[in-house]
Motif scaffolding. Structure first.
Motif, short mmCIF file in Angstrom:
data_model
loop_
_atom_site.label_atom_id
_atom_site.label_comp_id
_atom_site.label_asym_id
_atom_site.label_seq_id
_atom_site.Cartn_x
_atom_site.Cartn_y
_atom_site.Cartn_z
N LEU A 99 0.72 -1.16 0.02
CA LEU A 99 0.02 -0.01 0.03
C LEU A 99 0.90 1.18 0.12
O LEU A 99 0.72 2.25 -0.67
CB LEU A 99 -0.90 0.02 1.26
N SER A 100 2.08 1.38 0.71
CA SER A 100 2.70 2.42 0.60
C SER A 100 3.45 2.68 -0.56
O SER A 100 3.72 3.88 -1.08
CB SER A 100 4.05 2.10 1.92
N LEU A 101 3.89 1.53 -1.23
CA LEU A 101 4.64 1.64 -2.42
C LEU A 101 3.69 2.15 -3.53
O LEU A 101 3.75 2.83 -4.40
CB LEU A 101 5.13 0.35 -2.93
N MET A 102 2.17 1.79 -3.54
CA MET A 102 1.37 2.17 -4.33
C MET A 102 1.02 3.63 -4.25
O MET A 102 0.81 4.33 -5.19
CB MET A 102 -0.01 1.42 -4.11
N GLY A 103 1.10 4.16 -3.11
CA GLY A 103 0.88 5.42 -2.76
C GLY A 103 1.79 6.31 -3.15
O GLY A 103 1.63 7.49 -3.92
N ARG A 104 3.07 5.96 -3.12
CA ARG A 104 4.22 6.70 -3.77
C ARG A 104 3.96 6.75 -5.32
O ARG A 104 4.27 7.65 -5.65
CB ARG A 104 5.46 5.88 -3.17
N LEU A 105 3.94 5.48 -6.08
CA LEU A 105 3.84 5.55 -7.18
C LEU A 105 2.63 6.30 -7.53
O LEU A 105 2.75 7.22 -8.87
CB LEU A 105 3.50 3.96 -7.85
N TYR A 232 1.71 8.56 -0.65
CA TYR A 232 1.37 9.30 -1.59
C TYR A 232 2.29 10.82 -1.18
O TYR A 232 2.76 11.50 -2.37
CB TYR A 232 0.01 9.62 -1.58
N GLU A 233 2.21 11.16 -0.10
CA GLU A 233 2.73 12.54 0.20
C GLU A 233 4.15 12.50 0.30
O GLU A 233 4.73 13.61 0.44
CB GLU A 233 2.23 12.90 1.61
N THR A 234 4.97 11.48 0.02
CA THR A 234 6.36 11.48 -0.24
C THR A 234 6.68 12.24 -1.26
O THR A 234 7.64 13.11 -1.52
CB THR A 234 6.75 10.02 -0.44
N PHE A 235 5.88 12.42 -2.49
CA PHE A 235 5.82 12.72 -3.47
C PHE A 235 4.89 14.02 -3.73
O PHE A 235 5.31 15.00 -4.62
CB PHE A 235 5.83 11.86 -4.75
N ARG A 236 3.84 14.17 -3.38
CA ARG A 236 2.96 14.93 -3.61
C ARG A 236 1.84 15.37 -2.28
O ARG A 236 1.32 14.35 -1.81
CB ARG A 236 1.91 14.67 -4.81
N ASP A 237 1.31 16.53 -2.07
CA ASP A 237 0.52 16.78 -1.08
C ASP A 237 -0.86 16.37 -1.41
O ASP A 237 -1.19 16.25 -2.52
CB ASP A 237 0.49 18.22 -0.72
N PHE A 238 -1.63 15.83 -0.21
CA PHE A 238 -2.85 15.50 -0.51
C PHE A 238 -3.89 16.30 0.22
O PHE A 238 -3.57 16.76 1.35
CB PHE A 238 -3.02 14.10 -0.05
N ASP A 239 -4.91 16.80 -0.45
CA ASP A 239 -5.96 17.68 0.09
C ASP A 239 -6.99 16.86 0.84
O ASP A 239 -7.86 15.97 0.25
CB ASP A 239 -6.71 18.49 -1.06
#
Length: 303
Positions: A99-105, A232-239
């Protein structure tokens, strides 16, 4: 590219997709596009988006260049694209590291997706996935007559709930999405995952590519979401306001899915694939499903 006669139909209803053996060895995958669904410009926008991802080393599978045709060829009015074959299996979404990897990608996909907008592909919203689907089903009398009135009432309540979810979320950014980012469109190998089938790519909120990774009860989804969000927030902020849209988008997908089947019912591939679609039982289940979603949309969002 000379084929050697090996031909395998792959699992696709929207288009026709085949794995072809090549005389020089190996395989390619050929997608024949459903006539009338997308314009050439819309298909080429999808191809450009996937190529941009691959150029930035995001693991997506772009179409190959066909000499003299670019990435989209046409023969006797039939449009097609050729892709390298990418094997793999669905990801194990019960694994927190997955799940963490999917979020990053997906964060990386959205980082590229946010750099420009689609001009020829549609937006995912209440009108395109909800009201238009409702209109098609009811105006064409797809629902069995004895269930049409109750379906109309329930789908109208569901769409009102979707509208309230959008109001609670407020204005959220739209970007180029994968659009159909479920586990079946991610091929996992020992070297990691690859994202395939961007055919439903469109403009929409980031959460659309994330919510389909969640399953189970509220507690399970909250735990899954935390791992996805961190990646996900490793690469992009989430609202976080977009969390109000999860059940709304699930509801829209359910309504749209029934209309999608109905619109293609004349395709010989569809009745065998969805044998209960024209039965009262199918629509009774959809009514129950929408009632559950009406309740879910009034629940607090994931924290």
């Amino acid at each position: 590219m000379r084929c050697d006669g090996r031909l395998l139909a792959l699992n696709s209803y929207e288009n026709r997709v085949y794995q072809l053996g090549l005389e020089e060895g190996g395989f390619c995958v050929v997608k024949f596009y459903r006539p009338g669904r997308w314009s050439d410009a819309a298909i080429l926008e999808e191809h450009r988006f996937v190529a941009q991802l691959a150029e930035r080393e995001v693991p997506a599978v772009p179409p190959m260049e066909i000499p003299g045709h670019g990435t989209l060829a046409c023969l006797d009015g039939q449009r097609f694209a050729v892709f390298p074959r990418q094997g793999g299996h669905a990801p194990e979404l019960d694994d927190p590291d997955t799940l963490s990897l999917m979020g990053r990608l997906i964060g990386r996909i959205h980082g590229v997706g946010a750099t420009e907008s689609f001009r020829h592909r549609p937006h995912l919203n209440l009108e395109s996935f909800g009201r238009s689907a409702r209109a098609f089903l009811l105006d064409n009398h797809i629902i069995p007559p004895e269930l049409e009135t109750v379906y109309r009432q329930v789908v109208d309540q569901a769409l009102a709930g979707v509208e309230r979810c959008y109001q609670r979320a407020g204005h959220v950014a739209l970007l180029r999405l994968h659009g159909d980012c479920h586990a079946g469109n991610v091929l996992w190998t020992d070297g990691g995952p690859h994202f395939v089938d961007f055919d439903d790519s469109r403009m929409g909120p980031a959460i659309q590519d994330l919510w389909m990774l969640l399953s189970g009860d509220a507690g399970s989804m909250a735990a899954q979401w935390e791992r996805i969000r961190e990646g996900y927030e490793t690469f992009r902020d989430f609202d976080p306001r977009e969390l109000h849209l999860i059940e709304a988008l699930r509801t829209l997908r359910l309504i749209h899915y029934s209309a999608w089947i109905a619109q293609r019912w004349d395709d010989p591939a569809f009745p065998p694939a969805f044998p209960f679609f024209d039965s009262p039982r199918y629509w009774e289940d959809r009514i129950l499903e929408l009632r559950e979603q009406i309740a879910a949309m009034d629940e607090p969002p994931l924290l």
